[in-house]
Structures are given as C-alpha cells and as structure tokens.
Design an enzyme around this catalytic site. Sequence first.
Site: not given
Length: 572
Positions: A242, A156
């Site tokens: 990520s 995120g």
Amino acid sequence: MSLRDVPHPSPADTALGRRSLLGGVAGAAAGATLLGGMAAGPATAAPRGGADRAVRTESGLVTGVPAGAEGITVYKGIPYAASTAGENRWRAPRPAPSWKGVRKADTWGAACPQPVTGIDADKVPPLSEDCLNLNIWTGAASSRERRPVFVWIYGGRASAMWASQPVYDGANLAAKGAVVVTFNHRVGAFGNLAHPELSAESGHQASGNWGVMDTVALLKWIQRNIAAFGGDPDRVTLGGWSHGSSFVNILMISRLARGLYHRALLSSGVQYTKDPALGHVAGGYSSLSAAEVNGTAFAAYMDSSSLAGLRELSADEIVAKVYASGAPSAGTSFGNVLDGYVLPTTYTGAMESGTETDVPVCTGNSKDENGASPTLVMTVAQFNAYAATTFGSRAEEFLALYPAATDADAARQYNAYARDEERVSTFLWGTQFRKTAANRSPVYNYFWSHVPPGADTTNPIMPGQDASTAGAYHGADLYYLFGGLDGTDRPWTARDHEIADTVSSYVVNFAATGNPNGPARGARSLPVWPALRTNRPLSMNLGDGFEPVPAADSDAKFAFLKSYLESQTTAY
C-alpha cells in the site's frame, strides 16, 4: 493513497480498501488506504547462528535475541540514521550516532509520532522523532553466506504505521533462507511536509518525501552493513504494501536509489499509469506547488511564521492539531510529492522515457480492495448511475457486459467489474514496464483471492471485523507473504498454513533469483508461476488455488476495460 483525499481514520478502518466510490454506497470495502552516509566500518564479526554473538556495524557492536523460528536471531531497533528532531526535522536523514561497547538490540525501536487513538496501549511502541531504526532477522552462520536480503516497507494511512507489528515478523522468511529487514521511517506531517522555505534550503529546490529519503538512507545502510549479518548487498529486494508499495514505485523511478536494490515487490502495488484510481490510492501524489501551498497553510494553522518556529513545536502539538476532529483539510493533507528530485517525473513519464529501473518485479492486488465487497449493497439505479458517470457514452456497452436486472445483480456485477478492473490495470502496468525499450526484466503479477479466517485484534494495521465482512481485503496477503501466522489471534486452519508456506517460498525464491519459481523451501509443492507476457492477459491466482487466471472474466470485458483505461487523458 494521498492523505489529502482521506478522512482522518479510526484504527478499525485503516486497512479495508483502496478505492472510494459512489460516495460511500459501496459500503465496507469502499474505503481507501494509504500512506549522505557515514564511511563504512569493517564487517568482521558475524552472527554464527547465535543471538549472543556480537556483530559489528559501522556504529558499533550489536547482539540480538532468539526469534520465533529455530536458529533465527532478530536484532531490534538498530539506528540507521540520526534523530529527526529539532534542526533535523524536515531535513534529509543524517548519519546514525556511534556507541561504545556492545549494544543489546533486544527492544523494538520507536515509531514516528502519529495518532494512536483507539489502539490498545500495549500494542503501541514508543513514539519519537528519533525513529529511524531497523530490525534484522537472520539465520546465517557466517558473513560469508551472502543470503538474499528482503527489505519491507509497512503500509497504512496516518495511524498504525510502524515495523514492530507481528504481521511483519521476518522469522519465517529468514528460516527459509532470507535476511529480512523492516524499519521505521517518518510519516504524516513529519514524513511529507513540503514548504517553499524547505525547498529553498534543501539545495535542490524541492521538499516533501522525507519518508522516501529515509528509505534511501536505509538502503545505503544495508549496502554498508548487511554482509555482517550474512546478507548479500548485491541481492536486495525492496518490498512494500500500500503506502509502502508507493515508496517502492517512487524508488523505481528515483535516481537516488539506483544500484541500492535489485528486485521490487509491490503488494497492493501498481496500476496502469492512466488509471483514474491513481488519483485516490497509495500511488497518488501532489505536485510540488500544491504540496507547498498545503505546507504554507500548515504553518499558518500551527500559528508559526517561520521554519524555526515550526521546528520548535513539539511532536505532540503537531500530531494533536493535524489529526484533531474538525481539522481543516488545507494544511493537514500530507502524501507523496512529485518534487522533481526524489520523484523526478511522473509514472507515465518514466515509462515513456525508459527511466523506470530495470529490475524483476512481483506485484499484485487483493480481490476485495478495489471497491468489491462480500457485503456490498447496491441498487440497480445506483449501478446505472455509476456506469453513466464513469463511462459516459460507453455506459450502455459496459452495462451489456455487466447486466443487472435486480439489486442483487447490481451488487454482484459491480463486484465482478471491480475485480476485473483491478487485474486489467495491473496487467497493463506490466505491459508498459515490459515494453519500455530498456527493460529486460520479468514481471510476475498476481491476484490475491484467499480470505483470512476470523478477525485480527493483534495487529492494529489489520481490520478487526470478521472475514465474512472484510473478504479478501486490502492487506489480506501480508500474513502469507511473510508466512508466519502465529503472531495473530486468527483461527488459522491447516489450509492457511499450506498457503502461507507456498507463498512465502515464492517470496524467498524471488528475493534469491528474481524469479518466484524454484525450490519448494518446505512447501508441499510450488506450482509454476509464469512471468507476464504482453500478448497474454493473465494473472497468477494466489490463495484459493495457484494457477494463472484471465485478467478479466471474458475477452470482451478485457477489451472494453483495456480500451477504457487507455483512452483516459490524465496520465499520472
């Protein structure tokens, strides 16, 4: 992606893409996404397959609740370290408090304070600096089972960063034989603030990377406690997506995590260490001096002249000012830090010195996260300008390999290039890892090609627009890595369930042995996934087919992109 390069996002764009190109010309896909222990008590109690059985941790007894798969128990919100509020703000995590009696681990723990504007309130957990908590899924009937442990770090950028979203549900992987752990850690200003005074008080002349230090504390907790839940502390896989994969990458270099994990899975994970994209994606970092300058500007922006004053501010005040509309970039930019302590050297330096941790690695990227997009609009003039800016004197060579006579050609060829570059960069990282003298462990690289159907309004971390717009976006593989498709409102097909069954079986096999090949674990079949070979530029296609594919669409394109990346002078 380093938050210093990211505009403050709306929830709808938190997971679209990794690389920002052409000043926004690339459209929907051109966004970028980030992001001391207590002595162990005896692990005498075991779950024995029932949620009502108390399990002894070092802090006290816990019971869980039935999970979403038959025979699986989930333990929610167990503290693995103390609150990070007050004097513990911007300090290394402290041991978790103990409790008397039996703690009912039936409620998701709090997440670190962060902006949640635009996210439905019923999808937001409590926000608190007392956020260092974990969740465990297990089907073990006894602590003697020693099942492989799969630890997951969420991704995120600034918002929707918490472990209790349904997309991270571990029930399916647990049903296939793993013990699954997800956890919350500090994020944003709470997770990454560096400041000269913090560096001075730390004892090692460094600061920042508090979220990574939380992860180390979590791994230590697992070593001391996971056997009570039927997990094997000698078979721990550290995985992340990520921003989370950047933590895994850092901990593959850091001395702080040695021996605490034994395999690494990086989703939207790694690039060749001289890839210019590393200046913009999750694996990017700031130097300690630059991060301290930002920290000094943060203190001024918060109208505080001392650390004591900063620690007296409420978490709500910090979130409100840092993420306010029009907030200055100076003092509000928080990302990973090359601090010399948690991250002791650069990615290139670790490869060249042979200090990258030698563990089996599984890593890959998605088809439409590197600037490619099914809705890309680009003119020939824009494509040619991009070629000139990016490749300089080699622009004509690039345009001969990716020729564009019309605007439709330009969009199509840019997509082809972006997808080739992603595979080539990941392959080159694998060759770096494999050619490091001390490394003997295999690398399994993949390229995610499947587009999840419909839209997802269940998980705030996922994009809400239809798949026809997002394509195989940044994070599209997460549903399938976990294999549990029920925690979303997407219109899953039988084919989606088959793909999820196959991919989640790869994950559990990798966690068990360091090799994704092995038992089908309920899947119809498990196609052979070859390990990376440095003399064969291939990647494993996952999703729309399961077979090795070339790292680029032609040998000439591979040679060009390899030469271009290796010629870069900035080594991250």
